[in-house]
Design a protein around this motif. Structure first.
Motif, PDB file in Angstrom:
ATOM      1  N   ILE A   1      -3.075  29.027  -4.583  1.00 61.71           N
ATOM      2  CA  ILE A   1      -3.015  29.957  -3.440  1.00 61.71           C
ATOM      3  C   ILE A   1      -1.644  29.900  -2.772  1.00 61.71           C
ATOM      4  N   PRO A   2      -0.577  30.298  -3.469  1.00 60.34           N
ATOM      5  CA  PRO A   2       0.770  30.163  -2.890  1.00 60.34           C
ATOM      6  C   PRO A   2       1.178  31.276  -1.924  1.00 60.34           C
ATOM      7  N   GLU A   3       0.405  32.350  -1.872  1.00 58.02           N
ATOM      8  CA  GLU A   3       0.820  33.517  -1.077  1.00 58.02           C
ATOM      9  C   GLU A   3       0.945  33.152   0.398  1.00 58.02           C
ATOM     10  N   GLY A   4       2.072  33.503   0.979  1.00 57.77           N
ATOM     11  CA  GLY A   4       2.307  33.239   2.393  1.00 57.77           C
ATOM     12  C   GLY A   4       2.944  31.893   2.677  1.00 57.77           C
ATOM     13  N   TYR A   5       3.204  31.122   1.607  1.00 56.90           N
ATOM     14  CA  TYR A   5       3.775  29.784   1.750  1.00 56.90           C
ATOM     15  C   TYR A   5       5.013  29.638   0.868  1.00 56.90           C
ATOM     16  N   SER A   6       5.883  28.729   1.261  1.00 58.18           N
ATOM     17  CA  SER A   6       6.948  28.283   0.399  1.00 58.18           C
ATOM     18  C   SER A   6       7.112  26.780   0.609  1.00 58.18           C
ATOM     19  N   VAL A   7       7.908  26.136  -0.243  1.00 59.95           N
ATOM     20  CA  VAL A   7       8.086  24.693  -0.142  1.00 59.95           C
ATOM     21  C   VAL A   7       9.547  24.343  -0.362  1.00 59.95           C
ATOM     22  N   SER A   8       9.859  23.120   0.028  1.00 55.52           N
ATOM     23  CA  SER A   8      11.206  22.605  -0.174  1.00 55.52           C
ATOM     24  C   SER A   8      11.122  21.126  -0.502  1.00 55.52           C
ATOM     25  N   ARG A   9      11.882  20.732  -1.530  1.00 50.40           N
ATOM     26  CA  ARG A   9      11.969  19.309  -1.849  1.00 50.40           C
ATOM     27  C   ARG A   9      13.430  18.966  -2.138  1.00 50.40           C
ATOM     28  N   GLU A  10      14.131  18.602  -1.114  1.00 48.18           N
ATOM     29  CA  GLU A  10      15.545  18.250  -1.211  1.00 48.18           C
ATOM     30  C   GLU A  10      15.752  16.777  -1.531  1.00 48.18           C
ATOM     31  N   LYS A  11      14.772  15.950  -1.145  1.00 48.63           N
ATOM     32  CA  LYS A  11      14.816  14.524  -1.456  1.00 48.63           C
ATOM     33  C   LYS A  11      13.486  14.120  -2.081  1.00 48.63           C
ATOM     34  N   LYS A  12      13.539  13.093  -2.904  1.00 43.78           N
ATOM     35  CA  LYS A  12      12.350  12.700  -3.662  1.00 43.78           C
ATOM     36  C   LYS A  12      11.182  12.351  -2.749  1.00 43.78           C
ATOM     37  N   GLU A  13      11.458  11.730  -1.626  1.00 42.16           N
ATOM     38  CA  GLU A  13      10.378  11.232  -0.784  1.00 42.16           C
ATOM     39  C   GLU A  13       9.807  12.275   0.176  1.00 42.16           C
ATOM     40  N   ARG A  14      10.424  13.433   0.242  1.00 40.21           N
ATOM     41  CA  ARG A  14      10.039  14.408   1.263  1.00 40.21           C
ATOM     42  C   ARG A  14       9.702  15.763   0.648  1.00 40.21           C
ATOM     43  N   PHE A  15       8.566  16.312   1.074  1.00 39.01           N
ATOM     44  CA  PHE A  15       8.097  17.598   0.539  1.00 39.01           C
ATOM     45  C   PHE A  15       7.607  18.418   1.726  1.00 39.01           C
ATOM     46  N   SER A  16       8.255  19.550   1.946  1.00 40.10           N
ATOM     47  CA  SER A  16       7.953  20.365   3.129  1.00 40.10           C
ATOM     48  C   SER A  16       7.209  21.629   2.734  1.00 40.10           C
TER      49      SER A  16
ATOM     50  N   ASP B   1       0.832  -1.198   0.000  1.00 39.86           N
ATOM     51  CA  ASP B   1       0.000   0.000   0.000  1.00 39.86           C
ATOM     52  C   ASP B   1       0.868   1.250   0.000  1.00 39.86           C
ATOM     53  N   VAL B   2       0.370   2.251  -0.710  1.00 46.85           N
ATOM     54  CA  VAL B   2       1.041   3.546  -0.698  1.00 46.85           C
ATOM     55  C   VAL B   2       0.895   4.158   0.677  1.00 46.85           C
ATOM     56  N   LYS B   3       1.984   4.726   1.161  1.00 42.04           N
ATOM     57  CA  LYS B   3       1.906   5.376   2.455  1.00 42.04           C
ATOM     58  C   LYS B   3       2.419   6.812   2.337  1.00 42.04           C
ATOM     59  N   VAL B   4       1.570   7.749   2.727  1.00 45.88           N
ATOM     60  CA  VAL B   4       1.953   9.145   2.800  1.00 45.88           C
ATOM     61  C   VAL B   4       1.766   9.578   4.246  1.00 45.88           C
ATOM     62  N   THR B   5       2.822  10.036   4.859  1.00 46.82           N
ATOM     63  CA  THR B   5       2.740  10.434   6.255  1.00 46.82           C
ATOM     64  C   THR B   5       3.034  11.923   6.398  1.00 46.82           C
TER      65      THR B   5
ATOM     66  N   CYS C   1       6.088  16.172   4.927  1.00 44.92           N
ATOM     67  CA  CYS C   1       5.352  15.098   4.276  1.00 44.92           C
ATOM     68  C   CYS C   1       6.357  14.105   3.688  1.00 44.92           C
ATOM     69  N   VAL C   2       6.110  12.824   3.917  1.00 42.38           N
ATOM     70  CA  VAL C   2       6.995  11.787   3.398  1.00 42.38           C
ATOM     71  C   VAL C   2       6.162  10.712   2.721  1.00 42.38           C
ATOM     72  N   GLN C   3       6.605  10.279   1.535  1.00 36.62           N
ATOM     73  CA  GLN C   3       5.931   9.184   0.831  1.00 36.62           C
ATOM     74  C   GLN C   3       6.930   8.072   0.554  1.00 36.62           C
ATOM     75  N   ASP C   4       6.420   6.848   0.502  1.00 32.77           N
ATOM     76  CA  ASP C   4       7.319   5.695   0.396  1.00 32.77           C
ATOM     77  C   ASP C   4       7.168   4.945  -0.918  1.00 32.77           C
ATOM     78  N   MET C   5       6.576   5.579  -1.934  1.00 31.02           N
ATOM     79  CA  MET C   5       6.315   4.868  -3.181  1.00 31.02           C
ATOM     80  C   MET C   5       7.139   5.389  -4.357  1.00 31.02           C
ATOM     81  N   ASP C   6       8.149   6.173  -4.077  1.00 32.79           N
ATOM     82  CA  ASP C   6       9.025   6.668  -5.134  1.00 32.79           C
ATOM     83  C   ASP C   6       8.254   7.487  -6.183  1.00 32.79           C
ATOM     84  N   HIS C   7       7.217   8.172  -5.762  1.00 31.00           N
ATOM     85  CA  HIS C   7       6.438   8.992  -6.685  1.00 31.00           C
ATOM     86  C   HIS C   7       7.202  10.242  -7.084  1.00 31.00           C
ATOM     87  N   GLU C   8       7.031  10.630  -8.349  1.00 31.82           N
ATOM     88  CA  GLU C   8       7.677  11.852  -8.832  1.00 31.82           C
ATOM     89  C   GLU C   8       6.975  13.096  -8.285  1.00 31.82           C
TER      90      GLU C   8
END
Lengths: 110, 113
Positions: A60-75, A1-5, A23-30
């Motif tokens: 609605i990106p105003e007031g937010y930013s993101v970071s993706r340094e590794k494939k499985e993690r999106f902050s 099963d896909v797991k997104v935590t 956010c972390v996913q374990d299915m190697d999704h792009e």
């Protein structure tokens, strides 16, 4: 099963604080996505990413930013939290036309 | 821009009844996908059913089926023999091209015993 935590189910922060939602996913999704969910508005896309170190603004990106340094993690980063950012935040990952969601983080900014 | 509209904020039916949730959408594309997602109370959002716009046949998944009317841009979800576990928020969504989902406002469905 896909797991997104997601790092927290509930979070309370003060106005002006810098907030990190992980956010972390374990299915190697792009693809990974951040949404916020508000009553009567459904889910709205904040940011998304197609690959490591890549990011695209959503609706609605105003007031937010993101970071993706590794494939499985999106902050998601709230640089200076405000009360109007009190909401449920949902992370998703996927490929093609499927998206799989995490459990959500309910953020309260006081 | 894509838009998705769910005009029923709340619905309530008795267990074992059939219920239909409505959804309309707007798009200028010919190739797109439509989805129904379910979000049970305090639980994760899961995919219920998916419809590809180029397929004329309505999608079916066990007790869940859709009525896809492409010309009318309508995509309703029918739940047959409803169960208590079907109580949830239901979101209609569409996707095209860049894999960005656009969601409707949601319908809160309650199944009563």
């Amino acid at each position: 099963d896909v797991k997104v935590t997601q790092s927290s189910r509930y979070l309370v922060k003060r106005t002006g604080e810098k907030v990190f939602l992980e956010c972390v996913q374990d299915m190697d999704h792009e693809n990974m996505f951040w949404y916020r969910q508000d009553p009567g508005l459904g889910l709205r896309l904040i940011y998304f990413s197609y690959d490591v170190k890549m990011k695209e603004k959503g609706d609605i990106p105003e007031g937010y930013s993101v970071s993706r340094e590794k494939k499985e993690r999106f902050s998601l980063i709230l640089e200076s939290a405000s009360t109007n950012q009190t909401s449920m935040y949902l992370c998703a990952s996927g490929q093609q036309y499927e998206q799989y969601f995490g459990p959500g983080t309910r953020l309260t900014v006081t | 821009a894509q838009t998705v509209t769910q005009s029923q904020p709340e619905m309530s039916v008795q267990e074992a009844e059939t219920v239909t949730l409505s959804c309309t959408y707007d798009t200028s594309e010919n190739n797109y996908y439509l989805f129904w997602y379910k979000q049970p109370p305090s639980r994760q959002m899961i995919l219920v059913i998916r419809q590809e716009a180029y397929k004329q046949q309505n999608a079916t998944e066990n007790r869940f089926s859709v009525n896809f009317q492409k010309a009318a841009k309508s995509f309703s979800l029918k739940i047959s023999d409803s169960q208590l576990g079907d109580t949830a928020m239901y979101f209609c969504a569409s996707i095209q091209g860049a894999q960005k989902l656009v969601f409707g406002q949601g319908t809160r469905l309650t199944i009563n015993p």
